[in-house]
Design a protein around this motif. Structure first.
Motif, PDB file in Angstrom:
ATOM      1  N   THR A  77       0.678  -1.148   0.056  1.00 40.94           N
ATOM      2  CA  THR A  77       0.045  -0.118  -0.207  1.00 40.94           C
ATOM      3  C   THR A  77       0.873   1.349  -0.230  1.00 40.94           C
ATOM      4  O   THR A  77       0.476   2.316  -0.816  1.00 40.94           O
ATOM      5  CB  THR A  77      -1.008   0.025   1.256  1.00 40.94           C
ATOM      6  N   GLY A  81       1.963   4.566  -3.366  1.00 39.65           N
ATOM      7  CA  GLY A  81       2.292   5.878  -3.739  1.00 39.65           C
ATOM      8  C   GLY A  81       3.699   6.254  -3.990  1.00 39.65           C
ATOM      9  O   GLY A  81       4.319   7.064  -4.653  1.00 39.65           O
ATOM     10  N   GLU A 109      -4.305   5.430  -5.755  1.00 36.42           N
ATOM     11  CA  GLU A 109      -3.522   6.303  -4.941  1.00 36.42           C
ATOM     12  C   GLU A 109      -2.451   7.080  -6.041  1.00 36.42           C
ATOM     13  O   GLU A 109      -2.135   8.368  -5.520  1.00 36.42           O
ATOM     14  CB  GLU A 109      -2.410   5.300  -4.215  1.00 36.42           C
ATOM     15  N   LYS A 112      -2.993  11.033  -6.704  1.00 32.79           N
ATOM     16  CA  LYS A 112      -2.406  12.027  -5.977  1.00 32.79           C
ATOM     17  C   LYS A 112      -1.459  12.897  -6.533  1.00 32.79           C
ATOM     18  O   LYS A 112      -0.760  13.768  -6.212  1.00 32.79           O
ATOM     19  CB  LYS A 112      -1.998  11.443  -4.713  1.00 32.79           C
ATOM     20  N   PHE A 113      -0.658  12.072  -7.455  1.00 27.04           N
ATOM     21  CA  PHE A 113       0.704  12.404  -8.038  1.00 27.04           C
ATOM     22  C   PHE A 113       0.641  12.528  -9.510  1.00 27.04           C
ATOM     23  O   PHE A 113       1.514  13.295 -10.257  1.00 27.04           O
ATOM     24  CB  PHE A 113       1.815  11.555  -7.765  1.00 27.04           C
ATOM     25  N   PHE A 221       9.466  11.586   0.777  1.00 27.72           N
ATOM     26  CA  PHE A 221      10.187  11.282   1.809  1.00 27.72           C
ATOM     27  C   PHE A 221      11.422  10.960   1.464  1.00 27.72           C
ATOM     28  O   PHE A 221      11.874   9.980   0.474  1.00 27.72           O
ATOM     29  CB  PHE A 221       9.410  10.319   2.827  1.00 27.72           C
ATOM     30  N   ILE A 223      13.301   8.718   2.894  1.00 28.34           N
ATOM     31  CA  ILE A 223      13.194   7.137   3.069  1.00 28.34           C
ATOM     32  C   ILE A 223      12.405   6.528   1.877  1.00 28.34           C
ATOM     33  O   ILE A 223      12.458   5.119   1.844  1.00 28.34           O
ATOM     34  CB  ILE A 223      12.791   6.769   4.292  1.00 28.34           C
ATOM     35  N   HIS A 224      11.766   7.246   0.988  1.00 21.33           N
ATOM     36  CA  HIS A 224      11.122   6.776  -0.094  1.00 21.33           C
ATOM     37  C   HIS A 224      11.632   6.833  -1.417  1.00 21.33           C
ATOM     38  O   HIS A 224      11.394   6.214  -2.697  1.00 21.33           O
ATOM     39  CB  HIS A 224       9.391   7.328   0.073  1.00 21.33           C
ATOM     40  N   ASN A 237      17.482   4.494   7.379  1.00 21.98           N
ATOM     41  CA  ASN A 237      16.892   4.567   8.863  1.00 21.98           C
ATOM     42  C   ASN A 237      16.669   2.932   9.246  1.00 21.98           C
ATOM     43  O   ASN A 237      16.946   2.365   8.653  1.00 21.98           O
ATOM     44  CB  ASN A 237      15.361   5.333   9.049  1.00 21.98           C
TER      45      ASN A 237
ATOM     46  N   ALA B  78       9.963   8.240   9.160  1.00 23.50           N
ATOM     47  CA  ALA B  78       8.684   8.580   8.296  1.00 23.50           C
ATOM     48  C   ALA B  78       7.857   9.662   8.869  1.00 23.50           C
ATOM     49  O   ALA B  78       7.028  10.353   8.182  1.00 23.50           O
ATOM     50  CB  ALA B  78       7.957   7.210   8.112  1.00 23.50           C
ATOM     51  N   ILE B  82       5.357  12.602   8.055  1.00 25.38           N
ATOM     52  CA  ILE B  82       3.821  12.542   8.185  1.00 25.38           C
ATOM     53  C   ILE B  82       3.402  13.530   9.046  1.00 25.38           C
ATOM     54  O   ILE B  82       2.050  14.203   9.007  1.00 25.38           O
ATOM     55  CB  ILE B  82       3.622  11.078   8.586  1.00 25.38           C
ATOM     56  N   GLN B  85       2.403  16.749   7.298  1.00 27.82           N
ATOM     57  CA  GLN B  85       1.367  16.396   6.478  1.00 27.82           C
ATOM     58  C   GLN B  85       0.067  16.433   6.855  1.00 27.82           C
ATOM     59  O   GLN B  85      -0.766  16.709   6.447  1.00 27.82           O
ATOM     60  CB  GLN B  85       1.580  14.951   5.498  1.00 27.82           C
ATOM     61  N   THR B 220      -0.746  13.260   0.422  1.00 27.29           N
ATOM     62  CA  THR B 220      -0.402  12.252   1.602  1.00 27.29           C
ATOM     63  C   THR B 220      -1.084  10.884   1.446  1.00 27.29           C
ATOM     64  O   THR B 220      -2.097  11.071   0.850  1.00 27.29           O
ATOM     65  CB  THR B 220      -1.198  13.087   2.886  1.00 27.29           C
ATOM     66  N   PHE B 221      -0.251  10.063   1.594  1.00 25.64           N
ATOM     67  CA  PHE B 221      -0.572   8.794   1.298  1.00 25.64           C
ATOM     68  C   PHE B 221      -1.759   8.307   2.161  1.00 25.64           C
ATOM     69  O   PHE B 221      -2.010   8.851   3.365  1.00 25.64           O
ATOM     70  CB  PHE B 221       0.412   7.595   1.684  1.00 25.64           C
ATOM     71  N   GLY B 222      -2.768   7.417   1.750  1.00 26.81           N
ATOM     72  CA  GLY B 222      -3.793   7.039   2.431  1.00 26.81           C
ATOM     73  C   GLY B 222      -3.509   6.557   3.937  1.00 26.81           C
ATOM     74  O   GLY B 222      -3.984   6.996   4.823  1.00 26.81           O
ATOM     75  N   ILE B 223      -2.351   5.860   3.968  1.00 33.26           N
ATOM     76  CA  ILE B 223      -1.965   5.211   5.140  1.00 33.26           C
ATOM     77  C   ILE B 223      -1.070   6.261   5.868  1.00 33.26           C
ATOM     78  O   ILE B 223      -0.884   5.601   7.087  1.00 33.26           O
ATOM     79  CB  ILE B 223      -1.392   3.917   4.866  1.00 33.26           C
ATOM     80  N   HIS B 224      -1.208   7.314   5.567  1.00 32.19           N
ATOM     81  CA  HIS B 224      -0.400   8.252   6.445  1.00 32.19           C
ATOM     82  C   HIS B 224      -1.251   9.251   7.104  1.00 32.19           C
ATOM     83  O   HIS B 224      -0.906  10.114   7.558  1.00 32.19           O
ATOM     84  CB  HIS B 224       0.706   8.986   5.998  1.00 32.19           C
TER      85      HIS B 224
END
Lengths: 361, 361
Positions: A77, A81, A109, A112-113, A221, A223-224, A237, B78, B82, B85, B220-224
């Motif tokens: 998930t 993104g 998802e 969003k981008f 991010f 880390i992404h 991290n 992260a 987040i 956001q 923003t990601f849904g899971i964030h």
């Protein structure tokens, strides 16, 4: 201790030998005087675990040298993104082939981008097949083409890697990675949550071709950023160290089992036995077009569901067969028969299904 | 099996009784016939583990009812993205009080989404203290004020929760959460990676006040989205189930140890013993202002570091004391003495330090 046969869609059953090894090393990993959960990710002990895992994974999956292997967090998930944030690279859209709910989520998802171009969808037929390649409306300007190699909920799986030309092919392979040999070189990127065929939840595997990384959208991010993660060997991290370790043991188990040819053949046998039985009678039904059926997730319905479903699940549990309830989106039952499900488990399920029909069908 | 004393900064030592329970339940959790790693997060077994963990955590940390507790992935790093956001909420900046490298990283990541106003910083003095509250240049229009309650690398810790008025206080408490009683109601949000005081890496704890959630930045990601995570009880996608389970056992252990008053008192004793010894002689030094010293991470340097550091670490390892190498940013040594480090471990370290001085000082 009495182990059941666990048909959960994920998190899912793990090889008993792997669990026993984890158990034996839990307080003291090979004389280190501490367990893997307690090791600093910078310790030489954990570094050796991490690099051995990557080496075994590369060997088992036959990952070409020009691909990075990344160990991330957040599940598939999060990748819904992270993939567009890394792979749009100046383009504005990607193509999606929808064969189930997970592909739909990925296509949502990205909005969003950028734009999701739905190149093909089997939704009108309740995701009971893979849309014929000839009918896909691919956009030559798409940043990538996204598929879900196996749709966990609907039990629909690509048997062949589709040809998509020069545009990179991106796959969510969460529920069928390592289920049989796969030509990684046909993909630009493969991602997978670990919790079906690889190990415990909390680890996400990303296999990405070198030339696709290094450019991210604003707001990504640190880390992404695949390039940054790769440059830091997935330790930008603190990674999900314990899951990484278990993943390594699973890949060693896959090697010991004969690699993906042997494991894939066993998976084909397991799936064939179950589908053959389902197709041999009228009480249980699977709605998926035969050539697109998943060898990992086998959904099936019962005749007179209202009266039979609850009884079936109750009896299954009593027979030591767990996790068979289907996803609410499709109802009925679902048997997830990942790599770690032994053939004896599938045989026990078929026996139970036969007995249920005999006594209540 | 011979367990060492593990002074790693994180992942870090865990209570032996917790590890033994994990070990005994690894293949069969309390008669379920499967281990926790293998349970579907939707199974009633795992749901009970998850809700028990939250209940114990709320009890131990005394979390008020108007705060949500979220179990996320990606670590504190992260959250560096987040948090803005979710918490900028129409504002354009947040205030940061920098007491070490982790706060600097948080202040850097927000710049992808808004402005970091550095309200105070101890960087010019190499992060050897907490800047005096009277000198903080807080912006009344800031979305929030961000602090790092304990800086793992520099060994600097807030002893009191600073008063910041009406602007919500946000804290990265990764390395000192649950180290002693804390008034959660003074914070708008507290986040913490699990891998120091809570459990295995791969789980991030977020405690957030109800009224702050529900508004996120585009992209923003849904899971964030904290609100969506809260509404779905941290199961918007597959959570890090095994880490969640171990976290639950750690909170049960904290209860059995007498809760945060008892554990906090023990932590104060451990830290006092080590600092008292360091201050009693001239070979070892700790650079942090006494009232701002961390009770979790104790960095110290040796006289004649070039000749002594490597020998010190080698001898420590031989004496069963691991993970003492300091972070490269400050050099020297660092003893992380989290909740799970017994007083005997600190005593053994002090004995070793004395012996090292006697023979080589």
């Amino acid at each position: 201790m009495s182990r059941i046969f666990n048909f959960s869609a994920g998190p899912a059953t793990l090889p008993e030998s792997v669990l026993k090894q984890v158990q034996s090393e839990l307080l003291d990993w090979r004389g280190a005087g501490m367990g893997v959960m307690e090791m600093s990710h910078r310790d030489k002990e954990f570094m050796s675990i991490a690099s051995q895992c990557e080496a075994d994974l590369r060997e088992v999956l036959a990952v070409p040298a020009n691909y990075k292997v990344l160990f991330m967090q957040g599940g598939a998930t999060a990748q819904f993104g992270i993939v567009p944030q890394n792979l749009l690279r100046g383009k504005t859209s990607a193509d999606f082939v929808l064969t189930g709910d997970w592909g739909k989520k990925a296509a949502k998802e990205i909005t969003k981008f950028g734009k999701a171009n739905i190149a093909a969808s089997a939704e009108a037929e309740k995701f009971n097949h893979i849309p014929d390649r000839a009918g896909w409306k691919l956009d030559p300007n798409a940043a990538y083409v996204h598929i879900t190699t196996n749709e966990t909920i609907h039990g629909v799986q690509f048997r062949e890697v589709p040809e998509v030309g020069a545009v990179p092919l991106v796959a969510d392979a969460s529920s069928d990675i390592a289920c049989r040999p796969l030509d990684v070189s046909k993909f630009g990127l493969i991602y997978a949550g670990a919790q079906k065929n690889i190990g415990p939840a909390g680890l996400t595997l990303v296999i990405v071709r070198d030339d696709l990384i290094g450019q991210t959208l604003p707001g990504t991010f640190g880390i992404h950023d695949y390039k940054a993660v790769a440059d830091n060997e997935s330790m930008l991290n603190t990674p999900s160290t314990f899951s990484w370790y278990v993943c390594g043991l699973v890949f060693q188990w896959l090697k010991a089992e004969g690699g993906l040819s042997a494991v894939g053949a066993r998976n084909e046998r397991k799936a064939k036995a179950l589908y053959d039985y389902i197709d041999s009678q009228d009480f249980y039904k699977n709605p998926v077009k035969k050539e697109d059926r998943s060898i990992m997730n086998v959904p099936f319905t019962l005749a007179n569901a209202e009266t039979n479903d609850a009884e079936f699940l109750k009896g299954a549990k009593a027979a030591g067969l767990n996790g068979l309830k289907g996803h609410r989106a499709v109802g009925g039952m679902r048997a997830s028969i990942y790599n770690a499900m032994p053939e004896a488990g599938v045989a026990a399920l078929i026996d139970y299904m036969k007995e249920f029909v005999r006594t209540r069908g």
